[in-house]
Enzyme design. Structure first.
Site, PDB file in Angstrom:
ATOM      1  N   GLY A   1       0.823  -1.221   0.000  1.00  0.00           N
ATOM      2  CA  GLY A   1       0.000   0.000   0.000  1.00  0.00           C
ATOM      3  C   GLY A   1       0.847   1.257   0.000  1.00  0.00           C
TER       4      GLY A   1
ATOM      5  CG  ASN B   1      -0.899   3.390  -4.188  1.00  0.00           C
ATOM      6  OD1 ASN B   1      -0.970   2.375  -3.514  1.00  0.00           O
ATOM      7  ND2 ASN B   1      -1.949   4.111  -4.511  1.00  0.00           N
TER       8      ASN B   1
ATOM      9  N   GLY C   1      -0.779   7.820   1.047  1.00  0.00           N
ATOM     10  CA  GLY C   1      -0.838   8.007   2.493  1.00  0.00           C
ATOM     11  C   GLY C   1       0.410   7.603   3.259  1.00  0.00           C
ATOM     12  CB  ILE C   2       0.649   5.738   6.483  1.00  0.00           C
ATOM     13  CG1 ILE C   2      -0.278   6.689   7.257  1.00  0.00           C
ATOM     14  CG2 ILE C   2       1.733   5.188   7.399  1.00  0.00           C
ATOM     15  CD1 ILE C   2      -1.217   5.996   8.251  1.00  0.00           C
ATOM     16  N   GLY C   3       1.827   4.690   3.722  1.00  0.00           N
ATOM     17  CA  GLY C   3       2.745   3.780   3.018  1.00  0.00           C
ATOM     18  C   GLY C   3       3.677   4.531   2.090  1.00  0.00           C
TER      19      GLY C   3
ATOM     20  CB  SER D   1      -6.017   1.153  13.682  1.00  0.00           C
ATOM     21  OG  SER D   1      -6.923   2.140  14.124  1.00  0.00           O
TER      22      SER D   1
ATOM     23  CE1 TYR E   1      -8.919   0.063   9.010  1.00  0.00           C
ATOM     24  CE2 TYR E   1      -9.355   1.074  11.129  1.00  0.00           C
ATOM     25  CZ  TYR E   1      -8.554   0.940  10.015  1.00  0.00           C
ATOM     26  OH  TYR E   1      -7.383   1.669   9.915  1.00  0.00           O
TER      27      TYR E   1
HETATM   28  N1  LIG Z   1      -5.226   7.212   8.309  1.00  0.00           N
HETATM   29  C1  LIG Z   1      -5.381   6.908   9.589  1.00  0.00           C
HETATM   30  O1  LIG Z   1      -5.824   7.728  10.430  1.00  0.00           O
HETATM   31  C2  LIG Z   1      -5.010   5.547  10.073  1.00  0.00           C
HETATM   32  C3  LIG Z   1      -5.132   5.274  11.453  1.00  0.00           C
HETATM   33  C4  LIG Z   1      -4.786   4.021  11.917  1.00  0.00           C
HETATM   34  C5  LIG Z   1      -4.328   3.067  11.032  1.00  0.00           C
HETATM   35  N2  LIG Z   1      -4.224   3.341   9.702  1.00  0.00           N
HETATM   36  C6  LIG Z   1      -3.725   2.280   8.814  1.00  0.00           C
HETATM   37  O2  LIG Z   1      -2.637   2.779   8.064  1.00  0.00           O
HETATM   38  C7  LIG Z   1      -2.492   1.995   6.874  1.00  0.00           C
HETATM   39  C8  LIG Z   1      -2.298   2.909   5.683  1.00  0.00           C
HETATM   40  O3  LIG Z   1      -3.528   3.586   5.444  1.00  0.00           O
HETATM   41  P1  LIG Z   1      -3.604   5.117   5.030  1.00  0.00           P
HETATM   42  O4  LIG Z   1      -4.234   5.845   6.147  1.00  0.00           O
HETATM   43  O5  LIG Z   1      -2.292   5.570   4.518  1.00  0.00           O
HETATM   44  O6  LIG Z   1      -4.720   5.058   3.874  1.00  0.00           O
HETATM   45  P2  LIG Z   1      -4.617   5.149   2.281  1.00  0.00           P
HETATM   46  O7  LIG Z   1      -4.036   6.460   1.868  1.00  0.00           O
HETATM   47  O8  LIG Z   1      -5.968   4.799   1.775  1.00  0.00           O
HETATM   48  O9  LIG Z   1      -3.592   4.008   1.934  1.00  0.00           O
HETATM   49  C9  LIG Z   1      -3.973   2.652   1.983  1.00  0.00           C
HETATM   50  C10 LIG Z   1      -3.107   1.892   1.014  1.00  0.00           C
HETATM   51  O10 LIG Z   1      -3.551   0.524   1.022  1.00  0.00           O
HETATM   52  C11 LIG Z   1      -3.797   0.127  -0.315  1.00  0.00           C
HETATM   53  N3  LIG Z   1      -4.811  -0.903  -0.432  1.00  0.00           N
HETATM   54  C12 LIG Z   1      -6.091  -0.881   0.005  1.00  0.00           C
HETATM   55  N4  LIG Z   1      -6.737  -1.999  -0.378  1.00  0.00           N
HETATM   56  C13 LIG Z   1      -5.844  -2.739  -1.077  1.00  0.00           C
HETATM   57  C14 LIG Z   1      -5.896  -3.970  -1.749  1.00  0.00           C
HETATM   58  N5  LIG Z   1      -7.005  -4.704  -1.805  1.00  0.00           N
HETATM   59  N6  LIG Z   1      -4.774  -4.424  -2.365  1.00  0.00           N
HETATM   60  C15 LIG Z   1      -3.635  -3.687  -2.351  1.00  0.00           C
HETATM   61  N7  LIG Z   1      -3.521  -2.501  -1.751  1.00  0.00           N
HETATM   62  C16 LIG Z   1      -4.617  -2.028  -1.118  1.00  0.00           C
HETATM   63  C17 LIG Z   1      -4.263   1.403  -1.001  1.00  0.00           C
HETATM   64  O11 LIG Z   1      -4.173   1.252  -2.416  1.00  0.00           O
HETATM   65  P3  LIG Z   1      -5.089   2.145  -3.415  1.00  0.00           P
HETATM   66  O12 LIG Z   1      -4.486   3.514  -3.425  1.00  0.00           O
HETATM   67  O13 LIG Z   1      -4.982   1.412  -4.682  1.00  0.00           O
HETATM   68  O14 LIG Z   1      -6.475   2.150  -2.844  1.00  0.00           O
HETATM   69  C18 LIG Z   1      -3.264   2.389  -0.432  1.00  0.00           C
HETATM   70  O15 LIG Z   1      -2.042   2.308  -1.088  1.00  0.00           O
HETATM   71  C19 LIG Z   1      -3.735   1.117   6.794  1.00  0.00           C
HETATM   72  O16 LIG Z   1      -3.432  -0.181   7.256  1.00  0.00           O
HETATM   73  C20 LIG Z   1      -4.694   1.800   7.758  1.00  0.00           C
HETATM   74  O17 LIG Z   1      -5.644   0.890   8.278  1.00  0.00           O
HETATM   75  C21 LIG Z   1      -4.545   4.564   9.212  1.00  0.00           C
END
Ligand SMILES: NC(=O)c1ccc[n+]([C@@H]2O[C@H](COP(=O)([O-])OP(=O)(O)OC[C@H]3O[C@@H](n4cnc5c(N)ncnc54)[C@H](OP(=O)(O)O)[C@@H]3O)[C@@H](O)[C@H]2O)c1
Length: 285
Positions: A13, A15, A17-19, A142, A167
């Site tokens: 993941g 591409n 946000g956090i990744g 999370s 979730y």
């Molecule tokens: N944001 C927060 O406040 C928060 C808080 C606690 C934990 N987290 C965790 O942090 C991690 C990163 O999330 P983020 O906040 O950075 O959100 P994000 O910007 O939506 O990033 C999520 C990443 O996961 C990828 N992904 C989702 N479904 C997928 C699938 N079926 N196959 C492959 N890749 C997939 C997305 O790809 P696409 O771009 O193609 O959709 C994107 O690259 C997640 O595990 C999330 O649960 C986030």
């Protein structure tokens, strides 16, 4: 800043946000970053931006759909053909779904993406991680895991589905998986830790499948930290020398934190491991 030259870090993941910011952070330290994404176009765009920002040319892009167990197996096999080691596996990809959806393989989508996928990917790469020791596994959970519950009669949220509940359950399972894994890996030179990134402005709500939820996510933006800040703990756990021997812990803001009592229930951790391997058709050990 740690020197990560010659180290191979795989980030799911990455591409967005956090990744993506984790990839930037590690690329700045000189690591070879393998971006694992499901969409080639979004992946190529992010890869070009990461290269541009960091000046690091060692950024690779590989495709995998984390909702598909066969895609994960096929990715792991391609990864092992391409690379003979990996120093860090960062299970970062995650999503939240307002409505219950079932994958082509018959799994609840939240359970599949947020829990089964990191379990299976880790399992498939474990031999390589052991052969590459010292190496690190980092699972992005999370703070919502504290609201999670493990119902062994309903692991896949068939009864009374609620997106946030599913979730939170999956993120709790990921935490419990990390603790059990770290015990199983004791003495192997492979560490396993879990983290809570904080409340981060990313695309997370976008994947939920509901306009209401994505509007809600936009409204809370002022309370959120940016993705670079949200990635700091992931980068720290993958690179910092002071945590090279730390395993089986949860981190937030680069500090060890306690998690909810149920996450430490070793009987439940073992049972969850057993149920998961059964569902995935894997050997239990
Ligand atoms: N944001 C927060 O406040 C928060 C808080 C606690 C934990 N987290 C965790 O942090 C991690 C990163 O999330 P983020 O906040 O950075 O959100 P994000 O910007 O939506 O990033 C999520 C990443 O996961 C990828 N992904 C989702 N479904 C997928 C699938 N079926 N196959 C492959 N890749 C997939 C997305 O790809 P696409 O771009 O193609 O959709 C994107 O690259 C997640 O595990 C999330 O649960 C986030």
């Amino acid at each position: 800043m740690s020197d990560m030259r010659g180290k191979i870090c795989l980030i799911t993941g990455s591409n967005s946000g956090i990744g993506k910011e984790t990839a930037v952070g590690l690329a700045k330290m000189g690591a070879t970053v393998v971006m694992v994404v499901r969409n080639e176009e979004r992946g190529e765009k992010a890869k070009a931006e990461i290269m541009q920002e960091t000046g690091n040319q060692f950024i690779d892009l590989m495709l995998c759909d984390m909702s598909s167990m066969s895609s994960i197996k096929s990715f792991a096999s391609k990864f092992k053909d391409r690379y003979d080691r990996t120093d860090a596996l960062i299970n970062n990809a995650g999503a939240e779904f307002v409505k219950r959806q079932v994958t082509a393989e018959g799994f609840d989508q939240t359970f599949a993406v947020d829990y089964l996928a990191p379990f299976l990917l880790t399992y498939e790469l474990l031999d390589l991680l052991k052969a590459s020791a010292p190496s690190r596994i980092i699972n992005v959970s999370s703070g919502l895991a504290k609201n999670g519950k493990i119902d062994f009669d309903d692991l896949q949220n068939e009864k009374n589905y609620k997106g946030m509940k599913a979730y939170s359950n999956a993120k709790l399972m990921l935490m419990m998986f990390t603790y059990e894994l770290s015990r199983r890996l004791m003495g192997s030179g492979v560490t396993a830790n879990v983290l809570m990134p904080g409340f981060v402005a990313t695309n997370l709500g976008k994947n939920s499948g509901s306009l209401r939820s994505s509007i809600m996510f936009k409204m809370v933006r002022p309370m959120q930290i940016n993705a670079k800040k949200g990635a700091e703990t992931s980068v720290y756990l993958a690179s910092a020398d002071e945590v090279k021997d730390v395993s089986g812990k949860c981190f937030a803001k680069k500090k060890e934190v306690e998690t909810c009592p149920v996450s430490y229930d070793q009987e439940a951790q073992k049972r969850l491991w057993k149920e998961t391997t059964k569902l995935l058709g894997l050997k239990e050990s």
